[in-house]
Design an enzyme around this catalytic site. Structure first.
Site, PDB file in Angstrom:
ATOM      1  N   LYS A 173       0.833  -1.205   0.000  1.00 53.01           N
ATOM      2  CA  LYS A 173       0.000   0.000   0.000  1.00 53.01           C
ATOM      3  C   LYS A 173       0.869   1.257   0.000  1.00 53.01           C
ATOM      4  O   LYS A 173       0.595   2.215  -0.728  1.00 53.01           O
ATOM      5  CB  LYS A 173      -0.945  -0.004   1.209  1.00 53.01           C
TER       6      LYS A 173
ATOM      7  N   GLY B 154      -1.117   1.179   6.223  1.00 52.34           N
ATOM      8  CA  GLY B 154      -1.251   0.100   7.192  1.00 52.34           C
ATOM      9  C   GLY B 154      -2.257  -0.935   6.739  1.00 52.34           C
ATOM     10  O   GLY B 154      -3.034  -0.724   5.816  1.00 52.34           O
ATOM     11  N   ASP B 155      -2.204  -2.074   7.431  1.00 47.45           N
ATOM     12  CA  ASP B 155      -3.177  -3.124   7.176  1.00 47.45           C
ATOM     13  C   ASP B 155      -3.419  -3.878   8.477  1.00 47.45           C
ATOM     14  O   ASP B 155      -2.495  -4.093   9.265  1.00 47.45           O
ATOM     15  CB  ASP B 155      -2.671  -4.099   6.108  1.00 47.45           C
ATOM     16  N   THR B 156      -4.661  -4.247   8.700  1.00 49.27           N
ATOM     17  CA  THR B 156      -5.037  -4.981   9.907  1.00 49.27           C
ATOM     18  C   THR B 156      -5.630  -6.316   9.504  1.00 49.27           C
ATOM     19  O   THR B 156      -6.538  -6.374   8.676  1.00 49.27           O
ATOM     20  CB  THR B 156      -6.042  -4.169  10.746  1.00 49.27           C
TER      21      THR B 156
END
Length: 195
Positions: free
Chosen positions: A59, A73-75
């Site tokens: 990203k 970010g990524d969760t």
């Protein structure tokens, strides 16, 4: 506390209003919000930790800017080695809730900071969350509320699901979508004046 006027420009590589709210708690107002449009399909046998970090990095790489820092970010919600989907319908939301009911799972929140010269630094927050054993009526009520839509693992901790969580060990902000301790550390190491 707010970021210094001399701080470099920061682009937030996410359309998530939650990430924008969270970064504001550090006194940072992004100069722009540019969500990355990438393929988020996990690779064959990809482990949740590896997937979360790869998504954050990709990203950050996908946002094209000149002379600015990019934070992405990524969760990921993981039950064992299984990466749970971002639920798009009631069937998938209910399946996730049934899987998470009465057991512990991990929420992996990865962040990547891309420097103007292209260098990328990453951090990963891991939080253990345990839901109470959910009754059919509790699941029905949660599904009816609609908070599960588009959420990893079918729930949003900042909503009514928080009342169904028996314990959390780790970063609450990481479960929401941006681990503030790790984000602050990355930004400070990049020269942002956060005190």
């Amino acid at each position: 506390m707010t970021a210094s006027i001399t701080d470099p420009a920061l682009v937030l590589g996410s359309a998530s209003p939650r990430r924008r709210e969270l970064i504001a708690r550090l006194g940072i107002e992004p100069s722009a919000v540019c969500p990355a449009d990438i393929d988020e399909t996990p690779r064959n046998a990809e482990l949740p930790r590896v997937y979360a970090v790869r998504m954050a990095r990709e990203k950050a790489e996908a946002v094209a800017t000149e002379g600015q820092f990019i934070l992405a970010g990524d969760t990921v919600v993981a039950a064992g080695r299984r990466i749970l989907p971002k639920t798009e319908n009631e069937v998938s939301a209910r399946a996730c809730l049934k899987l998470l009911s009465g057991r512990r799972h991990r929420v992996l929140s990865a962040i990547a900071l891309k420097y103007p010269d292209g260098k990328i630094c990453e951090k990963l927050s891991e939080t253990i969350v345990r839901f109470k054993r959910l009754s059919a009526s509790e699941m029905d009520a949660y599904i009816a509320g609609g908070e599960w839509q588009g959420k990893a693992g079918g729930y949003a901790i900042q909503g009514s699901a928080e009342g169904l969580i028996a314990s959390i060990h780790g970063s609450h902000s990481g479960v929401v979508g941006l681990p503030l301790f790790e984000t602050r550390a990355l930004l400070k190491s990049a020269g942002f004046s956060l005190g």
